[in-house]
Each structure stands twice: as structure tokens, then as C-alpha cells.
Scaffold this active site. Structure first.
Site, short mmCIF file in Angstrom:
data_model
loop_
_atom_site.label_atom_id
_atom_site.label_comp_id
_atom_site.label_asym_id
_atom_site.label_seq_id
_atom_site.Cartn_x
_atom_site.Cartn_y
_atom_site.Cartn_z
N GLU A 172 0.97 -1.20 0.16
CA GLU A 172 -0.02 -0.07 0.12
C GLU A 172 0.88 1.46 -0.03
O GLU A 172 0.48 2.35 0.90
CB GLU A 172 -0.86 0.18 1.09
CG GLU A 172 -1.93 -1.17 1.04
CD GLU A 172 -2.79 -1.39 2.12
OE1 GLU A 172 -2.84 -0.26 3.24
OE2 GLU A 172 -3.53 -2.40 2.39
N HIS B 75 -10.53 -5.87 -2.16
CA HIS B 75 -11.77 -5.60 -1.41
C HIS B 75 -12.88 -5.02 -2.04
O HIS B 75 -12.76 -3.50 -2.31
CB HIS B 75 -11.19 -4.74 -0.24
CG HIS B 75 -10.00 -5.32 0.64
ND1 HIS B 75 -10.21 -6.53 1.28
CD2 HIS B 75 -8.66 -4.94 0.64
CE1 HIS B 75 -9.16 -6.83 1.99
NE2 HIS B 75 -8.28 -6.06 1.57
N ASP C 207 -12.41 -9.90 -0.80
CA ASP C 207 -13.73 -10.05 -0.19
C ASP C 207 -14.49 -9.15 -0.77
O ASP C 207 -14.23 -8.26 -1.44
CB ASP C 207 -13.67 -9.82 1.48
CG ASP C 207 -12.83 -8.67 1.69
OD1 ASP C 207 -12.56 -7.75 0.95
OD2 ASP C 207 -12.34 -8.37 3.00
N ASN D 214 2.06 -5.43 -3.12
CA ASN D 214 0.77 -5.37 -2.85
C ASN D 214 -0.08 -4.24 -2.69
O ASN D 214 0.27 -3.39 -1.95
CB ASN D 214 0.59 -6.32 -1.69
CG ASN D 214 -0.75 -7.02 -1.42
OD1 ASN D 214 -1.56 -7.45 -2.12
ND2 ASN D 214 -1.20 -6.67 0.01
N GLU E 50 -6.37 -10.54 -1.32
CA GLU E 50 -7.22 -10.28 -0.07
C GLU E 50 -8.72 -10.08 -0.38
O GLU E 50 -9.37 -9.31 0.15
CB GLU E 50 -6.72 -9.06 0.73
CG GLU E 50 -5.29 -8.91 1.03
CD GLU E 50 -4.73 -7.58 1.69
OE1 GLU E 50 -5.58 -6.91 2.28
OE2 GLU E 50 -3.60 -7.26 1.94
O1 9MR Z 1 -7.43 -8.09 8.46
C1 9MR Z 1 -6.33 -7.02 9.07
C2 9MR Z 1 -6.94 -6.55 10.45
O2 9MR Z 1 -7.19 -7.63 11.34
C3 9MR Z 1 -6.08 -5.73 11.08
O3 9MR Z 1 -6.65 -4.97 12.17
C4 9MR Z 1 -5.93 -4.36 9.95
C5 9MR Z 1 -4.97 -3.34 10.72
O4 9MR Z 1 -4.56 -2.41 9.86
O5 9MR Z 1 -5.43 -5.25 8.87
C6 9MR Z 1 -6.24 -6.12 8.29
O6 9MR Z 1 -5.74 -6.53 7.21
C7 9MR Z 1 -5.20 -5.55 6.09
C8 9MR Z 1 -4.21 -6.03 5.47
O7 9MR Z 1 -3.12 -6.27 6.29
C9 9MR Z 1 -3.60 -5.01 4.26
N1 9MR Z 1 -4.67 -4.62 3.46
C10 9MR Z 1 -5.99 -4.34 4.05
C11 9MR Z 1 -6.43 -5.37 4.83
C12 9MR Z 1 -7.87 -4.94 5.59
O8 9MR Z 1 -7.74 -3.71 6.40
#
Ligand code: 9MR
Length: 446
Positions: free
Chosen positions: A161, A239, A268, A203, A266
């Protein structure tokens, strides 16, 4: 044993042996029966199907049963991130990450590493740092974590990101970015040195269509490839809400055309059209030969970070949803990658001239064309490529200015790719509906 297509290759031997033994009776008919799990269905085309796993849920039997049955790739949802693995500078803790990894490996699954550097979930000590001190800490983090997991990771999200949302197509501001624009390539080089076997991915999210953000990343990947920065794959988080963009596949394909693997990392999808959208994303991956696999971001709706949106493939109680069936069907339908053809048209190759060649990925109803412009024996200051599109329509293009959408379509350089040294090349591309055959590009210096 369930008969999956993977095991079908064994059938003739078994059938012959038992026919010989019993003197008769043939048992199994030839057509491959559809695979009955996501992982097995994806494996039929050499792909994987994965999920994010939270270490804290590995005591939940429903969760673990679905995980072990359905998935053959695992991403630690949070356990391999910077705040989890290096809570204090120079003190590394791998308990959560190791737990997720060991559970996966001991059940025959592979692991995606997520994520070495990300502006979120930095430990507090790193959040308070800047400049060369931070750069040093970042690279040490990459080296230490990639070394700890050396040889065990299929692909690392080396950088997560780093691009800004919106129209700029540029980098996001962060303390990581402020250490210098070369932080991403430095991280990829450090990761390669630490674990040469892992594929190294960039990513990001909001990269699901051809838009300024995905084009910014596309340009970075192209630049990395041209300069030998070690990048192997691009992760598309996906997402999504209700639908997959109409150019989802074309966007994956243009990255694939740069010579990187593409992975959906990722996935969803919320909304009432969820099942259809899941099918569309899966079919897009199946149609792009370089799309190595799909990871959903959690197992049951109740495991999702998108609380209340029910964006996953299993209900809170672990039942398969319509979206599950739509993914399974799309995986079982198989992946016939697109056909790729390369045509070269040589023209005006003399001093000051250029040649253009096109690599065309064509599938039912659409195409992506990547055009290479090569300078003759003198450097170019600018170029114009003219193409003929008799049975197709351009819907978007990148790394060029375009005039027209069908018939004669002309492309000229943009500011950053007009200067091409003698004998060197630059690329631009476009995608469209219909057929891209017969483009016959001609190139002229301007
Ligand atoms: O699913 C993850 C969540 O449990 C955490 O709290 C969060 C913290 O920022 O990160 C989420 O996963 C993220 C991933 O690492 C990167 N892309 C976005 C995902 C959803 O926020």
C-alpha cells in the site's frame, strides 16, 4: 478418497490393474469429475486458493476444519507484520507468525508472507522515526524477517500500500516514503538477498481496474523490470463491493504482460450481487495465465475485518454460501489462458526512425495489446505509432496519448517515454473489446 482431477491421472493404472485382477468390469469413466474443494479445484490449473488466517482462531474447530479442507495457501492476517514481529527495535518475536506458518505447512499448505514494510501497523518506535535512521531500521527489518522465514515462503508482500488513492498516480506520503523514493526498490533488493527463493510482490488495494493508482504501480513495475530490480509479482487485494470492474481482467493482464505473476491477495466482496462478483473475479484470474491464485481475506463472515458486511465465502456458522459455489464452479471450469501473438512491423528503421511491434493477448470478447517502440540507430525525441483496428474498439490505453478508438488509432509518446536512446525500446499499451487482430503498427519519429 474423493476423486479430484488431480488424482484422475492415476485412474487408468488403477482401472487397468483392477480390470486385470478381476478379469472384467470397468469402474471409473474417463471425464474428470469436478473437484469438490477450492484448493483442489484451483490446483487443476496449477493455481492455489488461499485464505488469511488468524493465529488466535487456530483453536476453533469449525474454523480449522474449513481451513484444512478448502485451502492450500495461507496468509497470516496480522502476525508477520512489523508491529508483531519487531515490537522493540532489534527484538524480533515470531511466535504468532510461526504458529500460522507451522499449522499451514504441517497440513500441506504453502504460505504467503504479509507484509515486510507497510505504513500501517508500524511499531510505535518506528512511527517516531524518520530519515536515514529509519531507512536503516526498515532494511534491517526486511532482512531479519525474510531471513527468519527463508525457504518457507511462497511469496512475500515486500511492500504494501505505498501508492496514493485518487488521481495522482503517485506515492502515498509516509515516514517510509520520506526516507527517499528508492525505499521500495531497496526493500525488494534486501528481501531477495535474504530469501532468494521467495517470490517478491508489491501489494495494494483500489487497483482493481485501470485507474491512475494502478497505472502508477504499473509504471513502477515496468521501471523495476527495465532496471533489474527484483520484483516477481503484484498483489491485487480486491476488497470489493457488489461487483468486479469490467476491466478487471484487462488490468491483471496488462501487469502480466510486464512479466510478473499476478495474485489476488485479499479478496472479499460485500453486497447482494456477491456471488456473481466472486464468479467474475475468479474467471478473470482463470483467464490470465500469469494469475497464480486467489486468497480470500478470512474464512467465515464473522472472521472478516469488514464487520457486518458478510463479504466472505462461508457463513458465521461455517456453511458454504452461494458465493462459494460460484467460485468453485469457476475454478472447475478451468483456465484456458488467453492466446498471445506477437507481430512485428518494421518500418522506417533508418537513422532517426523507429520500429513498433505488438504483443496481443486476446480472449473471448476482449484484448490487451502491448506495443514496443524501438529506436533505430539514432535516439528518438518523440514517436507516433499508427494502428488499424478493424473489428475492435479501444476502451482505455496507458503510457501514451491516443487519438481514436477504432479504425485508424494513433498513439504518441507521453512526456516520460518520448526520449528513447538509439537501439533501445519503450512500451505502451491499450485494451479493448472485440478483436485486436491485424493491428499492424507503424512507427514514425516525431
Ligand atoms: O484484517 C486485518 C485486520 O485484522 C487488522 O486490524 C488491520 C490492521 O490495519 O489489517 C487488516 O488487514 C489488512 C491487510 O493487512 C492489508 N490490506 C488491508 C487489510 C484490511 O484492512
Amino acid at each position: 478418497m474423493k476423486l479430484t482431477s488431480r488424482s484422475v491421472s492415476l485412474v487408468p493404472i488403477v482401472a487397468t490393474a483392477s480390470a486385470a485382477a478381476l478379469g472384467a468390469v470397468l469402474v471409473v469413466s474417463a471425464p474428470a469429475s469436478a473437484a469438490t474443494t477450492l484448493g483442489a479445484a484451483a490446483a487443476q490449473s496449477g493455481r492455489y486458493f488461499g485464505t488469511a488466517v488468524a493465529a488466535g482462531k487456530l483453536n476453533d474447530q469449525t474454523y480449522v476444519n474449513i481451513l484444512n479442507t478448502e485451502f492450500n495457501m495461507v496468509t497470516a492476517e496480522n502476525e508477520m507484520k512489523w508491529d508483531a514481529t519487531e515490537p522493540n527495535r532489534g527484538q524480533f518475536t515470531y511466535s504468532g507468525g510461526d504458529r500460522v506458518l507451522n499449522q499451514a505447512v504441517s497440513n500441506g499448505k504453502r504460505v504467503r508472507g504479509h507484509a515486510l514494510l507497510w505504513h500501517q501497523q508500524e511499531p510505535g518506535w518506528a512511527q517516531r522515526m524518520e530519515g536515514s535512521d529509519l531507512r536503516q531500521a526498515m532494511m534491517n527489518h526486511v532482512t531479519q524477517v525474510a531471513t527468519h522465514y527463508k525457504g518457507k515462503i511462497y511469496a512475500w508482500d515486500v511492500v504494501n500500500e505505498a501508492f496514493a488513492d485518487g488521481g495522482s498516480g503517485g506515492r502515498r506520503d509516509s515516514n517510509l516514503q520520506r526516507t527517499g523514493n528508492d525505499w521500495i526498490e531497496a526493500a525488494f533488493r534486501a528481501a531477495r538477498a535474504a530469501d532468494p527463493a521467495a517470490k517478491l510482490c508489491y501489494n495494494d488495494y483500489n487497483t482493481d481496474s485501470i485507474n491512475p493508482k494502478s497505472t502508477g504501480i504499473y509504471n513502477m513495475v515496468r521501471d523495476f523490470k527495465s532496471r533489474g530490480v527484483p520484483i516477481d509479482c503484484v498483489g491485487f487485494q480486491a476488497h470489493l463491493t457488489n461487483t468486479a470492474p469490467s476491466d478487471y481482467q484487462a488490468n491483471l493482464q496488462r501487469f502480466a504482460n510486464l512479466g510478473v505473476e499476478v495474485q489476488i491477495t485479499e479478496l472479499d466482496i460485500s453486497g447482494s450481487n456477491q456471488a456473481n462478483a466472486y464468479g467474475a473475479v475468479t474467471r478473470a484470474c482463470m483467464a490470465v495465465r500469469a494469475c497464480a491464485g486467489i486468497t480470500v481475506w478470512g474464512i467465515r463472515d464473522t472472521d472478516s475485518w469488514r464487520t457486518g458486511q458478510n463479504p466472505l465465502l462461508f457463513t458465521g456458522s461455517g456453511a458454504k454460501k452461494a458465493a462459494y459455489n460460484s467460485v468453485l464452479d469457476a475454478l472447475n471450469a478451468g483456465g484456458t489462458g488467453p492466446t498471445t501473438t506477437t507481430t512485428t512491423t518494421s518500418n522506417d528503421p533508418g537513422p532517426g526512425g523507429c520500429t513498433a511491434s505488438v504483443s496481443l493477448n486476446q480472449w473471448d470478447g476482449g484484448f490487451v495489446a502491448t506495443v514496443k517502440v524501438t529506436a533505430g540507430s539514432r535516439a528518438l525525441n518523440g514517436w507516433r505509432v499508427t494502428t488499424t483496428l478493424s473489428n475492435g474498439t479501444v476502451t482505455s490505453s496507458w503510457s501514451s496519448n491516443r487519438s481514436g478508438t477504432s479504425g485508424t488509432v494513433t498513439f504518441t509518446n507521453v512526456d516520460y517515454n518520448g526520449a528513447v536512446p538509439a537501439g533501445q525500446s519503450t512500451e505502451f499499451g491499450f485494451q479493448g473489446t472485440g478483436s485486436g487482430s491485424g493491428l499492424n503498427p507503424t512507427c514514425a519519429a516525431t
